[in-house]
Design an enzyme around this catalytic site. Structure first.
Site, PDB file in Angstrom:
ATOM      1  N   ASP A  35       0.827  -1.221   0.000  1.00 34.86           N
ATOM      2  CA  ASP A  35       0.000   0.000   0.000  1.00 34.86           C
ATOM      3  C   ASP A  35       0.858   1.267   0.000  1.00 34.86           C
ATOM      4  OD1 ASP A  35       1.079  -0.007   2.489  1.00 34.86           O
ATOM      5  OD2 ASP A  35      -0.823  -0.047   3.587  1.00 34.86           O
ATOM      6  N   ASN A  36       2.170   1.103  -0.174  1.00 31.97           N
ATOM      7  CA  ASN A  36       3.126   2.200  -0.287  1.00 31.97           C
ATOM      8  C   ASN A  36       3.593   2.792   1.052  1.00 31.97           C
ATOM      9  OD1 ASN A  36       4.708   3.310  -2.288  1.00 31.97           O
ATOM     10  ND2 ASN A  36       3.601   5.261  -2.226  1.00 31.97           N
ATOM     11  N   ARG A  92      11.264  27.637   4.239  1.00 32.02           N
ATOM     12  CA  ARG A  92      10.855  28.946   3.710  1.00 32.02           C
ATOM     13  C   ARG A  92       9.544  29.435   4.301  1.00 32.02           C
ATOM     14  NH1 ARG A  92      11.852  27.736  -2.511  1.00 32.02           N
ATOM     15  NH2 ARG A  92      11.420  25.646  -1.717  1.00 32.02           N
ATOM     16  N   LYS A 185      17.817  46.156  -8.461  1.00 30.28           N
ATOM     17  CA  LYS A 185      16.752  46.428  -9.437  1.00 30.28           C
ATOM     18  C   LYS A 185      16.480  47.927  -9.443  1.00 30.28           C
ATOM     19  CE  LYS A 185      14.069  42.245  -8.952  1.00 30.28           C
ATOM     20  NZ  LYS A 185      12.947  41.631  -8.275  1.00 30.28           N
ATOM     21  N   ARG A 187      13.795  50.695 -11.261  1.00 28.38           N
ATOM     22  CA  ARG A 187      12.663  50.885 -12.173  1.00 28.38           C
ATOM     23  C   ARG A 187      12.959  52.058 -13.093  1.00 28.38           C
ATOM     24  NH1 ARG A 187       8.129  49.029 -13.433  1.00 28.38           N
ATOM     25  NH2 ARG A 187       8.111  47.428 -11.815  1.00 28.38           N
ATOM     26  N   ASP A 211      23.534  31.830  -4.430  1.00 31.50           N
ATOM     27  CA  ASP A 211      22.292  31.938  -3.653  1.00 31.50           C
ATOM     28  C   ASP A 211      22.170  30.699  -2.758  1.00 31.50           C
ATOM     29  OD1 ASP A 211      19.959  33.078  -2.792  1.00 31.50           O
ATOM     30  OD2 ASP A 211      18.946  33.052  -4.738  1.00 31.50           O
ATOM     31  N   SER A 215      15.270  27.335  -6.945  1.00 32.57           N
ATOM     32  CA  SER A 215      14.047  26.537  -7.026  1.00 32.57           C
ATOM     33  C   SER A 215      13.578  26.522  -8.476  1.00 32.57           C
ATOM     34  CB  SER A 215      12.993  27.104  -6.064  1.00 32.57           C
ATOM     35  OG  SER A 215      11.825  26.332  -6.142  1.00 32.57           O
TER      36      SER A 215
HETATM   37  C1  R5P Z   1      14.815  33.452  -1.720  1.00 28.81           C
HETATM   38  O1  R5P Z   1      14.722  34.122  -0.708  1.00 28.81           O
HETATM   39  C2  R5P Z   1      15.893  32.445  -1.907  1.00 28.81           C
HETATM   40  O2  R5P Z   1      17.088  32.870  -1.347  1.00 28.81           O
HETATM   41  C3  R5P Z   1      16.102  32.155  -3.391  1.00 28.81           C
HETATM   42  O3  R5P Z   1      16.506  33.348  -4.025  1.00 28.81           O
HETATM   43  C4  R5P Z   1      14.823  31.668  -4.027  1.00 28.81           C
HETATM   44  O4  R5P Z   1      14.310  30.574  -3.311  1.00 28.81           O
HETATM   45  C5  R5P Z   1      15.085  31.260  -5.468  1.00 28.81           C
HETATM   46  O5  R5P Z   1      13.872  30.855  -6.024  1.00 28.81           O
HETATM   47  P1  R5P Z   1      13.688  30.692  -7.579  1.00 28.81           P
HETATM   48  O6  R5P Z   1      14.799  29.828  -8.077  1.00 28.81           O
HETATM   49  O7  R5P Z   1      12.346  30.045  -7.720  1.00 28.81           O
HETATM   50  O8  R5P Z   1      13.713  32.052  -8.198  1.00 28.81           O
END
Ligand code: R5P
Length: 284
Positions: A35-36, A92, A185, A187, A211, A215
């Site tokens: 059943d996993n 997170r 950044k 604008r 970093d 993700s």
């Molecule tokens: C954010 O606070 C983390 O330090 C990374 O910058 C973030 O998780 C990166 O996410 P993704 O690859 O989706 O832009």
């Protein structure tokens, strides 16, 4: 002598730790019922021993395995249990961003603490998550190991993807012996946002962006594109935890990334940096 149990997510880190610490790896069985549901068993006698479990808490199935291993080790009469979590998933969600939410990092920490004398993790998203554990909890940084790898790549500058992460870039730059900065950044008008290094010029430079997590790759991809537009020679991206969700690798390659580097806190084809040496220092 330490005894080391490697969970499915972190077998290689456990083996590396065992080699460095001259510890003994414990044989285990981990299998699924029809059943996993998961079944684990410790095969060696660990009664009265100091045991280290190594298991990344990602994806969810590995969290259940960690709980079962902790229980098995406790039931087998270990003297102490140290839980090493190379990547602490759920970190997170470390606060209630909106009413009614779970504080996931805390929920997990509460349960892990039940059968742990000590917890060690690597580059948690925010250091304060260590306070969620009711047992002693420590973190180490992968940056020195990542920097050693980057040192072979003739890097001219290390960049943080934003101001909040600049300490990481600074630390790596010191080891490599190059400049550091962060991406800012600005604008320009209603539809245009410019992203570039705050103080340095990337033209004709080999740049590494560091970093804690990659993700979806969105954060890195934006910076890579801009740096290439600004004339950077090569752009390397490096992270401690390579989740590489949602076509991240394709996004990074399309953006013009020259190399993707991650540690083995989460095993992938990009796990080029071993994390065990950094963890060892904390265990010793
Ligand atoms: C954010 O606070 C983390 O330090 C990374 O910058 C973030 O998780 C990166 O996410 P993704 O690859 O989706 O832009």
């Amino acid at each position: 002598m330490n005894y080391i149990v490697g969970g499915t997510a972190s077998k290689t880190v456990a083996e590396d730790l065992a080699k460095i610490l001259k510890a003994r790896t414990v044989d285990t069985i981990s299998k699924r019922f029809p059943d996993n549901e998961l079944y684990v068993r410790i095969l060696d006698n660990i009664w009265g021993k100091d045991v280290i479990i190594v298991q990344t808490t990602y994806p969810d199935s590995n969290i259940v395995e960690l709980f079962l291993l902790q229980n098995a080790i406790e039931e087998a009469g270990a003297k102490s249990i140290t839980v090493v979590i190379p990547y602490y998933g759920y970190a997170r969600q470390d606060t209630k961003f909106q009413d009614g939410e779970a504080i996931s990092a805390k929920a997990l920490a509460n349960l892990i603490s039940l059968n742990a004398d000590k917890v060690i993790t690597v580059d948690p998203h925010k250091e304060h998550i260590l306070d969620f554990f009711s047992t002693s909890a420590y973190s180490c940084s992968a940056v020195p190991e990542i920097a050693k790898y980057l040192d072979r790549k003739e890097i001219d500058m290390v960049l943080a993807p934003d101001k909040g992460a600049v300490d990481r870039a600074k630390k790596a730059s010191k080891i490599i012996g190059c400049d550091f900065d962060y991406m800012e950044k600005t604008r320009i008008d209603g539809t245009t946002v410019e992203i570039k290094p705050k103080n340095l010029d990337a033209q004709n430079k080999n740049v590494a962006i560091i970093d804690d997590i990659i993700s979806t790759g969105g954060t890195m991809a934006k910076s890579i594109k801009e740096l290439k537009k600004q004339g950077a020679k090569k752009v390397f991206v490096a992270c401690t935890h390579g989740l590489f969700a949602d076509n991240a690798i394709k996004k990074l390659s399309t953006a013009g990334c020259d190399e993707i580097i991650s540690t083995d806190t989460i095993i992938s084809n990009y796990s080029k940096v071993k994390i065990a040496p950094a963890i060892t220092k904390l265990i010793q």
